[in-house]
Design a protein around this motif. Sequence first.
Motif, mmCIF file in Angstrom:
data_model
loop_
_atom_site.group_PDB
_atom_site.id
_atom_site.type_symbol
_atom_site.label_atom_id
_atom_site.label_comp_id
_atom_site.label_asym_id
_atom_site.label_seq_id
_atom_site.Cartn_x
_atom_site.Cartn_y
_atom_site.Cartn_z
ATOM 1 N N PRO A 142 0.830 -1.209 0.000
ATOM 2 C CA PRO A 142 0.000 0.000 0.000
ATOM 3 C C PRO A 142 0.861 1.253 0.000
ATOM 4 O O PRO A 142 1.961 1.267 0.549
ATOM 5 C CB PRO A 142 -0.791 -0.124 1.304
ATOM 6 N N THR A 143 0.360 2.257 -0.611
ATOM 7 C CA THR A 143 1.081 3.533 -0.660
ATOM 8 C C THR A 143 1.013 4.203 0.711
ATOM 9 O O THR A 143 0.249 3.808 1.601
ATOM 10 C CB THR A 143 0.453 4.455 -1.709
ATOM 11 N N LEU A 144 1.822 5.239 0.882
ATOM 12 C CA LEU A 144 1.822 5.973 2.141
ATOM 13 C C LEU A 144 0.456 6.594 2.433
ATOM 14 O O LEU A 144 -0.009 6.611 3.572
ATOM 15 C CB LEU A 144 2.899 7.068 2.102
ATOM 16 N N GLU A 167 -2.440 5.443 1.444
ATOM 17 C CA GLU A 167 -3.355 4.370 1.848
ATOM 18 C C GLU A 167 -3.080 3.937 3.290
ATOM 19 O O GLU A 167 -4.011 3.658 4.070
ATOM 20 C CB GLU A 167 -3.216 3.190 0.892
ATOM 21 N N GLN A 168 -1.797 3.867 3.677
ATOM 22 C CA GLN A 168 -1.457 3.483 5.043
ATOM 23 C C GLN A 168 -1.997 4.509 6.039
ATOM 24 O O GLN A 168 -2.535 4.151 7.088
ATOM 25 C CB GLN A 168 0.057 3.345 5.177
ATOM 26 N N ARG A 169 -1.845 5.797 5.716
ATOM 27 C CA ARG A 169 -2.359 6.837 6.601
ATOM 28 C C ARG A 169 -3.880 6.754 6.712
ATOM 29 O O ARG A 169 -4.443 6.930 7.798
ATOM 30 C CB ARG A 169 -1.937 8.217 6.087
ATOM 31 N N ALA A 170 -4.549 6.501 5.616
ATOM 32 C CA ALA A 170 -6.014 6.399 5.626
ATOM 33 C C ALA A 170 -6.477 5.217 6.483
ATOM 34 O O ALA A 170 -7.459 5.318 7.229
ATOM 35 C CB ALA A 170 -6.531 6.248 4.195
ATOM 36 N N ARG A 171 -5.739 4.087 6.379
ATOM 37 C CA ARG A 171 -6.109 2.921 7.194
ATOM 38 C C ARG A 171 -5.912 3.203 8.683
ATOM 39 O O ARG A 171 -6.752 2.839 9.508
ATOM 40 C CB ARG A 171 -5.275 1.715 6.775
ATOM 41 N N ARG A 172 -4.768 3.834 9.018
ATOM 42 C CA ARG A 172 -4.505 4.150 10.418
ATOM 43 C C ARG A 172 -5.570 5.108 10.966
ATOM 44 O O ARG A 172 -6.040 4.976 12.091
ATOM 45 C CB ARG A 172 -3.111 4.743 10.583
ATOM 46 N N LYS A 173 -5.949 6.077 10.156
ATOM 47 C CA LYS A 173 -6.972 7.035 10.575
ATOM 48 C C LYS A 173 -8.311 6.342 10.797
ATOM 49 O O LYS A 173 -9.016 6.603 11.776
ATOM 50 C CB LYS A 173 -7.102 8.134 9.523
ATOM 51 N N ALA A 174 -8.657 5.415 9.887
ATOM 52 C CA ALA A 174 -9.928 4.687 10.012
ATOM 53 C C ALA A 174 -9.928 3.833 11.274
ATOM 54 O O ALA A 174 -10.934 3.761 12.003
ATOM 55 C CB ALA A 174 -10.165 3.826 8.775
#
Length: 204
Positions: free
Chosen positions: A35-37, A39-46
Amino acid sequence: MTEEDRPGDQSPPEPPPTPGSMRFQDAESTKPREPTLAEQRARRKALAEEEEREAAEAQAREVAERKAASRRKVMIGSGVTVGLVGVVAAWYLVGTPEQVNAVCTDGNGVVQNDEYCDDNYIASHGGHYDSGSGLWIIPYGIGAGQYRYNYGGTGAIGQRVAGGTYTAPSGNATVKTSSGKTVQRGGFGISGKSSGGSGKSGGS
């Protein structure tokens, strides 16, 4: 030249994909893309938002449970208080004797001196109680005649009694004459002395 090197046996090279065409990947052999950075940030936020939401829901449930428990305690306490107040009020009503005024009258309902209805005075003058008429009879001496108490009535000596009844009140009632003599002493758990259950009257 071996058979493997024969030109006729070689497969032609795979042509490059043309623009707009789709390539299908083998699920077993294809390696997933990292995953791109973003996408990783979005997952962590979710994930963080989901944890915050669950924590808020748990806190809300805890607050609601505390409020419900507090309401139950208040309702139970109120019920106990109301019940206790009712018991005390009932005890007070039963335990507090009603005070009734007694007026001595003759057989015609005319108010007389209190002593003519006093059993001690009547006995000292040879008097007796006549159950047929419900009257105390003094045969001779001062005050000779027939007498009985009127309960709750009013009037001055020589006047006809106003109101009241000739039936003695319940044992809970304290009956006194206008001169302060107690005819019957009532009270909670006390059996009042009454000599006028059916019109028979006397003092104590």
